[in-house]
Every structure is written in C-alpha cells, then in structure tokens.
Design an enzyme around this catalytic site. Structure first.
Site, short mmCIF file in Angstrom:
data_model
loop_
_atom_site.label_atom_id
_atom_site.label_comp_id
_atom_site.label_asym_id
_atom_site.label_seq_id
_atom_site.Cartn_x
_atom_site.Cartn_y
_atom_site.Cartn_z
N LYS A 22 4.16 -12.70 -23.48
CA LYS A 22 3.74 -11.34 -23.84
C LYS A 22 4.17 -10.33 -22.77
CE LYS A 22 -0.67 -12.49 -24.14
NZ LYS A 22 -0.60 -13.94 -23.80
N ARG A 97 -8.57 -9.70 -27.97
CA ARG A 97 -8.67 -11.15 -27.86
C ARG A 97 -9.84 -11.71 -28.63
NH1 ARG A 97 -5.64 -11.66 -22.71
NH2 ARG A 97 -5.39 -13.86 -22.32
N ARG A 135 4.94 -21.18 -13.10
CA ARG A 135 4.67 -19.87 -12.51
C ARG A 135 3.62 -19.98 -11.40
NH1 ARG A 135 2.47 -15.10 -16.21
NH2 ARG A 135 0.69 -16.50 -16.27
N ARG A 141 -1.61 -16.71 -8.91
CA ARG A 141 -2.67 -16.57 -9.90
C ARG A 141 -3.51 -17.84 -9.94
NH1 ARG A 141 -0.97 -13.75 -15.56
NH2 ARG A 141 -2.78 -14.95 -16.23
N ARG A 153 -7.89 -22.09 -21.05
CA ARG A 153 -7.35 -20.83 -21.58
C ARG A 153 -6.74 -21.04 -22.96
NH1 ARG A 153 -3.38 -19.35 -16.83
NH2 ARG A 153 -2.78 -17.54 -18.09
P1 AP5 Z 1 4.43 -14.25 -19.49
O1 AP5 Z 1 5.41 -13.26 -20.03
O2 AP5 Z 1 3.65 -13.88 -18.29
O3 AP5 Z 1 3.46 -14.73 -20.65
P2 AP5 Z 1 2.07 -14.10 -21.10
O4 AP5 Z 1 1.91 -14.43 -22.54
O5 AP5 Z 1 2.01 -12.66 -20.71
O6 AP5 Z 1 1.14 -15.01 -20.19
P3 AP5 Z 1 -0.10 -14.65 -19.31
O7 AP5 Z 1 -0.43 -15.83 -18.47
O8 AP5 Z 1 0.08 -13.38 -18.58
O9 AP5 Z 1 -1.11 -14.52 -20.48
P4 AP5 Z 1 -2.61 -14.60 -20.51
O10 AP5 Z 1 -2.86 -14.15 -21.88
O11 AP5 Z 1 -3.26 -15.87 -20.11
O12 AP5 Z 1 -2.98 -13.64 -19.31
P5 AP5 Z 1 -3.67 -12.24 -19.22
O13 AP5 Z 1 -3.21 -11.63 -17.99
O14 AP5 Z 1 -3.57 -11.49 -20.50
O15 AP5 Z 1 5.25 -15.61 -19.26
C1 AP5 Z 1 4.63 -16.73 -18.68
C2 AP5 Z 1 5.69 -17.47 -17.86
O16 AP5 Z 1 6.67 -18.00 -18.73
C3 AP5 Z 1 6.43 -16.58 -16.86
O17 AP5 Z 1 6.67 -17.30 -15.69
C4 AP5 Z 1 7.74 -16.24 -17.60
O18 AP5 Z 1 8.81 -16.01 -16.71
C5 AP5 Z 1 7.96 -17.50 -18.42
N1 AP5 Z 1 8.66 -17.24 -19.69
C6 AP5 Z 1 8.48 -16.19 -20.53
N2 AP5 Z 1 9.27 -16.30 -21.61
C7 AP5 Z 1 9.96 -17.47 -21.46
C8 AP5 Z 1 10.93 -18.13 -22.26
N3 AP5 Z 1 11.36 -17.64 -23.41
N4 AP5 Z 1 11.41 -19.31 -21.79
C9 AP5 Z 1 10.99 -19.84 -20.60
N5 AP5 Z 1 10.08 -19.24 -19.80
C10 AP5 Z 1 9.56 -18.06 -20.23
O19 AP5 Z 1 -5.21 -12.68 -19.08
C11 AP5 Z 1 -5.70 -13.36 -17.96
C12 AP5 Z 1 -7.21 -13.45 -18.04
O20 AP5 Z 1 -7.79 -12.12 -18.02
C13 AP5 Z 1 -7.79 -14.09 -19.33
O21 AP5 Z 1 -7.82 -15.50 -19.24
C14 AP5 Z 1 -9.19 -13.46 -19.37
O22 AP5 Z 1 -10.05 -14.08 -18.44
C15 AP5 Z 1 -8.94 -12.03 -18.87
N6 AP5 Z 1 -8.64 -11.10 -19.97
C16 AP5 Z 1 -7.46 -10.42 -20.16
N7 AP5 Z 1 -7.53 -9.68 -21.28
C17 AP5 Z 1 -8.76 -9.89 -21.81
C18 AP5 Z 1 -9.41 -9.43 -22.98
N8 AP5 Z 1 -8.80 -8.61 -23.86
N9 AP5 Z 1 -10.68 -9.85 -23.23
C19 AP5 Z 1 -11.32 -10.68 -22.36
N10 AP5 Z 1 -10.75 -11.18 -21.23
C20 AP5 Z 1 -9.48 -10.79 -20.97
#
Ligand code: AP5
Length: 197
Positions: A22, A97, A135, A141, A153
C-alpha cells in the site's frame, strides 16, 4: 506531473493486508493522479516519534499488531482531512480498517459532496511474511521483527479489516488487483483499474 482523469476529484482507499504494498504503490498513485496521501500508520509512527500522548497509546497497540481504537483513529483522520482542504483527491492508505471506520469516512466524504472507491491489493500470506521480515531487518519497525506479531497483524486483517472490502463491494465500489510480481507491474495494474473507475 499528470492530473486526475478529466480533472475530476478522485478519492481512493488503497486496501490490502500488511506488507501488500500500500505504501509503496501510494507514491506512484499520488504522482500520477495528484492525490493527497493519508497513511494512518505513518501518522501514528510520527506521534510515537514525537512521544505524544496519542503516540504512547498507539504504540501499545501497534507493537502487538492490534488495531488502535476506532474513536482515536477516526478523529485523527478527520482532523487530517480538515487540515488539507481543496486537494485534488485523497488516497487513504491503511484506513479504513474496520466497518465503523468505513462508515465514518463515508459520512465525512458525503458531507463534502464526495465519495470513495476501494482498490484491494491481493497478496498471499507467505509473501506478506517474507516481505515484512525482510523489511524488519532494516526498518526499525517493532511490528516487523517478530513473526508472531506479523501473524497477528495478518489475522487481525482477516477478522476485522476484510469486512471493509465486503462493505464497499456491496455498494459496487470495490475492485482488486494482483499484488504479487514486480513493483512496476503492480503499479501498471493499479493504473489500469483507477483509469477505469
Ligand atoms: P509496503 O508498501 O510498506 O506495504 P504496506 O501494505 O504499506 O505494509 P505496511 O506494513 O506499511 O502495512 P500495515 O497495514 O501493516 O501498516 P500500517 O502502517 O498501515 O511494502 C512492504 C514491504 O514489501 C516493503 O519492504 C516493500 O519494499 C516491499 N514490497 C512492496 N511491493 C513489493 C513487490 N511488488 N514485490 C516485492 N516486495 C515489495 O499500520 C501499522 C499499525 O498501525 C497497525 O498494525 C495498527 O496497529 C495501526 N493502525 C494503522 N492504521 C490504523 C487504523 N486505520 N485503525 C487502527 N489501527 C491502525
């Protein structure tokens, strides 16, 4: 910089499990469609970095792979939207979410005379674990370094977050793309879907 289709407002939820790409793909969508990027995960990490009260609260959930409570998340999101009026459109990354978050977002956009489409990135669990652990070696992280936290997660996504896609699908506002493959290939698939909205 290219601008959005017919210069109309476009709001997107870039949806998918943790590690589905994402954040990576948001950068390309922001550039092509001139959108304002809102990542609730990034916002929480910034609060944690600033050692704020909200950051301390968020950290206690994030480090376990649990969701931060809806009330806190929704009010933070609303403020961010209100603080950035007059943009070409928003890309919501990691929000909504839960179904209550989706309902709150729809109400807010409706009041602004707007709506939103959800695009889901489909990636298998093994690939998610591989990406996140990789990562975690360098990201600092806490939620990327422990496989139990990563599995939690993914489970929280299945239990609480997939219903959000079902909710938008029932309103005819959901699409998906295959999220595995080279980053550029996934970007092109996303552009094709967004262009067809
Ligand atoms: P990346 O692009 O970072 O993927 P992502 O889907 O953004 O993953 P995140 O870990 O950031 O998602 P998340 O939903 O767990 O985290 P968030 O910060 O929202 O890519 C991941 C890796 O893969 C990178 O190293 C990238 O280079 C690699 N990659 C990408 N595309 C690729 C490809 N095609 N091939 C190979 N490699 C690739 O949330 C974190 C925490 O915050 C949650 O757990 C929760 O506690 C809290 N939180 C956030 N939002 C909310 C909400 N709305 N409600 C409640 N709690 C929330």
């Amino acid at each position: 910089m290219e601008f959005s289709i017919n210069d109309t407002m476009i709001n997107l939820i870039l949806f998918g499990p943790p590690g589905s790409g994402k954040g990576t793909q948001s950068d390309f969508l922001v550039e092509k469609y001139n959108l304002h990027h809102i990542s609730t995960g990034d916002m929480f990490r910034s609060e944690i970095g600033g050692k704020t009260e909200l950051g301390l609260l968020a950290k206690s959930y994030m480090n376990k792979g649990e969701l931060v409570p809806d009330e806190v998340t929704i009010s933070m999101l609303k403020k961010r939207v209100e603080d950035n009026p007059g943009v070409q459109g928003y890309i919501f990354d990691g929000f909504p979410r839960t179904v209550p978050q989706a309902e709150a977002l729809d109400r807010m956009l409706e009041e602004m005379g707007q709506s939103v489409n959800l695009v889901e990135l489909k990636v298998g669990d093994d690939e998610l674990r591989r990406r996140l652990l990789e990562r975690g070696k360098t990201s600092g992280r806490a939620d990327d370094t422990n496989v139990d936290t990563i599995n939690n997660r993914i489970q929280v996504y299945k239990d609480n977050t997939i219903p959000v896609a079902t909710y938008y699908d029932s309103h005819g506002k959901a699409a998906f793309v295959e999220g595995e493959g080279a980053i550029e290939e996934v970007t092109n698939r996303l552009f094709n879907v967004v262009d067809s909205l």
